[in-house]
Enzyme design. Structure first.
Site, PDB file in Angstrom:
ATOM      1  N   VAL A   1       0.876  -1.175   0.000  1.00 35.01           N
ATOM      2  CA  VAL A   1       0.000   0.000   0.000  1.00 35.01           C
ATOM      3  C   VAL A   1       0.912   1.223   0.000  1.00 35.01           C
ATOM      4  O   VAL A   1       2.053   1.166   0.455  1.00 35.01           O
ATOM      5  CB  VAL A   1      -0.973   0.033   1.200  1.00 35.01           C
ATOM      6  CG1 VAL A   1      -2.004  -1.068   1.070  1.00 35.01           C
ATOM      7  CG2 VAL A   1      -0.242  -0.065   2.516  1.00 35.01           C
ATOM      8  N   SER A   2       0.390   2.334  -0.512  1.00 34.59           N
ATOM      9  CA  SER A   2       1.219   3.523  -0.669  1.00 34.59           C
ATOM     10  C   SER A   2       1.286   4.402   0.572  1.00 34.59           C
ATOM     11  O   SER A   2       2.273   5.089   0.797  1.00 34.59           O
ATOM     12  CB  SER A   2       0.711   4.348  -1.845  1.00 34.59           C
ATOM     13  OG  SER A   2       0.796   3.584  -3.026  1.00 34.59           O
ATOM     14  N   THR A   3       0.235   4.400   1.382  1.00 38.35           N
ATOM     15  CA  THR A   3       0.230   5.266   2.562  1.00 38.35           C
ATOM     16  C   THR A   3      -0.214   4.489   3.792  1.00 38.35           C
ATOM     17  O   THR A   3      -0.839   3.431   3.689  1.00 38.35           O
ATOM     18  CB  THR A   3      -0.729   6.463   2.367  1.00 38.35           C
ATOM     19  OG1 THR A   3      -2.050   5.978   2.185  1.00 38.35           O
ATOM     20  CG2 THR A   3      -0.323   7.308   1.168  1.00 38.35           C
TER      21      THR A   3
ATOM     22  N   GLN B   1      -3.976   3.504   4.254  1.00 34.69           N
ATOM     23  CA  GLN B   1      -4.574   2.467   3.411  1.00 34.69           C
ATOM     24  C   GLN B   1      -4.380   1.109   4.072  1.00 34.69           C
ATOM     25  O   GLN B   1      -3.497   0.921   4.894  1.00 34.69           O
ATOM     26  CB  GLN B   1      -3.918   2.456   2.027  1.00 34.69           C
ATOM     27  CG  GLN B   1      -4.191   3.688   1.212  1.00 34.69           C
ATOM     28  CD  GLN B   1      -3.436   3.657  -0.109  1.00 34.69           C
ATOM     29  OE1 GLN B   1      -2.299   3.224  -0.167  1.00 34.69           O
ATOM     30  NE2 GLN B   1      -4.084   4.124  -1.157  1.00 34.69           N
TER      31      GLN B   1
END
Length: 177
Positions: free
Chosen positions: A10-12, A15
């Protein structure tokens, strides 16, 4: 029994990768694979240490394959994707993206990979062409290119004796007497 790595990303931090993990573990169990899960959280930065660790283990033969939820979870650019998947496939390591329904160990999967590679090469060519055109336009407009900015290595005189010796050796090799 085949041992594979499940890679989720996941990017952040806000999330969740729960959906990815559920789908990947269901897939691995359905196929009868033994598996380990590799979770990359907050991977918005350029380096992804968990992925690098996984790549090292794949290269050493610890796993026979890697499974991702979606192909964009593995790579950020088509170039990165093509280079890494080509390396894995060439080593006989299976790469599967379950949402994209891609398995690069099958004939159809290899065809998809070749098509992806062609588009990545096309993308690189377009970028290169646009860069050349922009440089030509700037030159025509009278812009003077200054080259690379001076750095710490440019402040002191460099030794060139090794260069001179190589050139002399090359000259002697080309013109033996």
């Amino acid at each position: 029994m085949k041992k594979v790595a499940l890679y989720v990303r996941v990017s952040t931090l806000d999330q969740s990768n729960k959906n990815q993990k559920v789908r990947l573990t269901e897939y691995a169990k359905q196929k009868g694979y033994e598996y380990d899960i590799y979770e990359e959280v907050e991977s918005s930065r350029r380096t992804r240490p968990v992925k690098q660790e996984l790549l090292k283990k794949l290269r050493s033969g610890e796993y026979s394959g890697v499974i991702v939820y979606k192909i964009d979870r593995w790579a950020r650019s088509s170039t990165e994707l093509i280079l890494e998947i080509k390396e894995l496939v060439d080593k006989g390591i299976t790469f599967v993206s379950i949402s994209d329904n891609l398995d690069f160990s099958t004939a159809a999967g290899r065809l998809h990979f070749q098509i992806l590679a062609i588009f990545a090469e096309f993308e690189r060519s377009l970028i290169s062409e646009r860069t050349r055109n922009a440089l030509q336009r700037k030159k025509a407009e009278g812009y003077v290119f200054k080259g690379r900015p001076k750095g710490a290595k440019d402040l002191k005189k460099r030794k060139n004796d090794g260069y001179l010796k190589r050139e002399e050796r090359k000259r002697l090799m080309d013109n033996p007497k």
